[in-house]
Design an enzyme around this catalytic site. Structure first.
Site, PDB file in Angstrom:
ATOM      1  N   CYS A  63      44.013  53.778  99.060  1.00 13.30           N
ATOM      2  CA  CYS A  63      42.657  53.375  98.701  1.00 13.30           C
ATOM      3  C   CYS A  63      42.293  52.019  99.270  1.00 13.30           C
ATOM      4  CB  CYS A  63      42.506  53.360  97.191  1.00 13.30           C
ATOM      5  SG  CYS A  63      43.618  52.210  96.400  1.00 13.30           S
TER       6      CYS A  63
ATOM      7  N   CYS B 113      47.264  52.808  90.543  1.00 14.21           N
ATOM      8  CA  CYS B 113      46.821  51.416  90.395  1.00 14.21           C
ATOM      9  C   CYS B 113      47.812  50.655  89.526  1.00 14.21           C
ATOM     10  CB  CYS B 113      45.437  51.347  89.768  1.00 14.21           C
ATOM     11  SG  CYS B 113      44.281  52.561  90.412  1.00 14.21           S
TER      12      CYS B 113
HETATM   13  S1  FES Z   1      41.963  53.193  93.135  1.00 15.77           S
HETATM   14 FE1  FES Z   1      43.145  52.036  94.368  1.00 15.77          FE
HETATM   15  S2  FES Z   1      44.202  50.652  93.124  1.00 15.77           S
HETATM   16 FE2  FES Z   1      42.768  51.670  91.904  1.00 15.77          FE
END
Ligand code: FES
Ligand code: PLP
Lengths: 390, 155
Positions: free
Chosen positions: B36, B109
């Site tokens: 991400c 995360c």
């Molecule tokens: S979606 Fe990437 S760290 Fe939260």
């Protein structure tokens, strides 16, 4: 989490969906109760529904200068796109097996195309430039003797770029291939004339236009060879069997009528608001505009903000009652950033900090002022906890 | 994607604790998520107390989603005042537990938070020219590898 229900709420996500207009709702109501008839029935109840749908078909066709018989009511943009893509593919496979589309189409185009690839069809996904524009010359170059269909959206749902469909329509006509356009985001917002532009098929959806969800239409020009996907009682010129959703269709047509009435004025008003947002937002350090500066939908703003993650920004704005959307990878299931943003050459960091604001007819200048007041504060506060210099 | 953050996650996201940088930190953990693109730094200050090394102060900086910010905050709170040994044992599961719940798509995360803390401790031990526990070394190597890929992707 809205602690205080009475908190000011500002909806700036009209590309996702829109509220049903009061007028639309009122017109729809009788078709759930006293005018509940099946449009296929011969008695007075049936006649009532049939007449209403007939009228709706006429209104809908008028907006794009089509004929009533060329309008197929569906359950929405997704179904319209599926019917267009697969219906043309199946009906014309003796002529060829090649389809041309772009990389920035909605999944409701891309997924049917991918599915067709598993069934013997070939699909060319055209690149777009860094403003999100398809080059008509690329369309022409991609056409082969096997090409049966070109499908390019009228305007993009994320970045708002308006595609050169007039030129693409001409090319398709010259080369005798069908031209479909997904007009879900443009329909009722900018003028579309299927006679001036050579369009053979066009998809639209009611809920993007202050109509109810679950209704849409596919314009299919007379004599276009297309197969039904849903077989049964032969409704909608045999292209979409199933008892018509009279209330939804009547609501959709009413929404179209209202949209037509305010289109010019709203386009001007929203363009002005849009330009104000863009001008003010670009004053913030590290902000860039995504999409085309002028060839864009009147209601669309899409930006990338350095040093910001989009989902965090979205949630923080939501706390202030402001509803927007983002193309950040964090907010997707796949953790991949939006395919539209990567197609216009944004790097992962730029997509990470992307924000989409889409205006609607009920947004006032004061809503925009509120956004422009809150946004920089939130950006500052999020940047403060960012470890990187941006 | 459709999910909603819990009240607790929202509380930590909106009012995170231990935000910032520590000047002359004894250890810094810098990690990023390959997929991400989120980035997390954890800074620690270590003090020896009764012959034990304690995390005296800890701060974080995060570029990321609400879950990344909330989990950063939680892990710093969990680690503060703990011995290095105990801090190393903090897992992302513990972080999630403290948050009540986290949408499954956001588990990574919390893993990032765990890694950032581990890396900060690794950095400290390394600077002190101390022996690194095998497990921590392994973790560090794994993080190093994904960091290479991350840099390639995000620059
Ligand atoms: S979606 Fe990437 S760290 Fe939260
Ligand atoms: C460009 C585009 N095409 C298709 C669709 C799908 O329309 P619907 O939600 O009516 O199925 C949308 C809406 O999300 C869209 O923006």
């Amino acid at each position: 989490m809205l602690k205080n229900i009475k908190m000011k709420r500002i909806y700036l996500d009209h590309a996702a969906t829109t509220p049903v207009s009061k007028e639309v709702l009122e017109v729809m109501k009788p078709y759930f109760s006293e005018k509940f008839g099946n449009a296929s029935s011969l008695h007075s109840f049936g006649i009532e529904a049939r007449e209403a749908i007939k009228k709706a078909r006429k209104i809908s066709s008028k907006l794009i200068n089509a004929r009533p018989a060329e309008i197929i009511f569906t359950s929405g943009g997704t179904e319209s796109n599926n019917l267009a893509i697969k219906g043309i593919a199946f009906a014309n496979k003796n002529k060829g097996n090649h389809i041309i589309t772009s990389k920035i189409e909605h999944p409701a185009i891309l997924k049917p195309c991918e599915w067709l690839e598993k069934h013997g069809f070939k699909v060319t996904y055209l690149d777009v430039d860094n403003k999100g524009m398809v080059n008509p010359k690329d369309v022409e170059k991609a056409i082969t003797k096997d090409t049966i269909l070109v499908s390019i959206m009228t305007a993009n749902n994320e970045i708002g770029t308006i595609e050169p469909i007039t030129e693409i329509g001409k090319i398709c006509k010259k080369n005798k291939v069908y031209f479909h356009t997904d007009a879900v985001q443009a329909f009722g917002k900018i003028p579309i004339d299927i006679k001036k532009i050579n369009i053979d098929l066009l998809s639209a959806s009611s809920h993007k236009l202050y109509g109810p969800k679950g209704v849409g239409l596919l314009f299919v020009k007379q004599d276009v060879k297309i197969e039904a996907l849903s077989h049964g009682g032969g409704h909608e010129q045999g292209l979409r069997s199933g008892t018509e959703n009279a209330a939804g269709i009547v609501g959709f047509a009413t929404a179209i009528k209202l949209a037509e009435k305010i289109m010019k004025k709203e386009a001007e008003r929203q363009t002005e608001l849009r330009n104000k947002i863009i001008k003010e937002i670009l004053k913030i350090k590290g902000v860039q505009l995504n999409g085309h500066p002028s060839q864009r939908l009147p209601n669309n703003v899409n930006i990338s903000i350095k040093g910001i993650e989009g989902e965090a920004l979205l949630i923080r704005l939501n706390e202030k009652g402001i509803a927007i959307s983002t193309g950040s990878a964090c907010s997707t299931k796949s953790l991949k950033p939006s395919h539209v943003l990567t197609s216009i050459d944004l790097n992962d960091e730029q997509a990470h900090g992307s924000l989409r604001i889409t205006l609607g007819k009920d947004n006032k200048e004061e809503d925009i002022n509120y956004l422009l007041r809150e946004l920089p504060k939130i950006i500052n506060s999020l940047r403060k906890i960012n470890p990187l210099k941006w | 994607m459709v999910f909603q953050y819990s009240k607790k996650v929202m509380k930590y996201f909106l009012r995170p604790k231990n935000v910032g940088k520590i000047k002359n930190a004894d250890g810094i953990g810098r990690v990023g998520n390959m997929l991400c693109g989120d980035i997390m730094y954890i800074f620690i200050k270590v003090r020896i107390k009764r012959k034990k090394e304690i995390i005296k102060d800890i701060k974080f900086q995060t570029l990321g989603c609400p879950a990344a910010i909330a989990t950063s905050s939680v892990i710093t709170e969990l680690a503060k005042g703990k011995t290095l040994g105990k801090a190393l044992k903090i897992t992302n599961k513990e972080v999630i537990k403290k948050l009540g719940e986290l949408p499954p798509i956001k588990y990574h995360c919390s893993l990032l938070a765990e890694e950032a803390l581990d890396e900060a401790i690794y950095d400290y031990l390394k600077k002190q020219k101390r022996k690194i526990p095998v497990l921590l070394k392994k973790k560090h190597q794994k993080i190093l590898m994904s960091e290479k890929k991350f840099k390639k992707k995000f620059g």
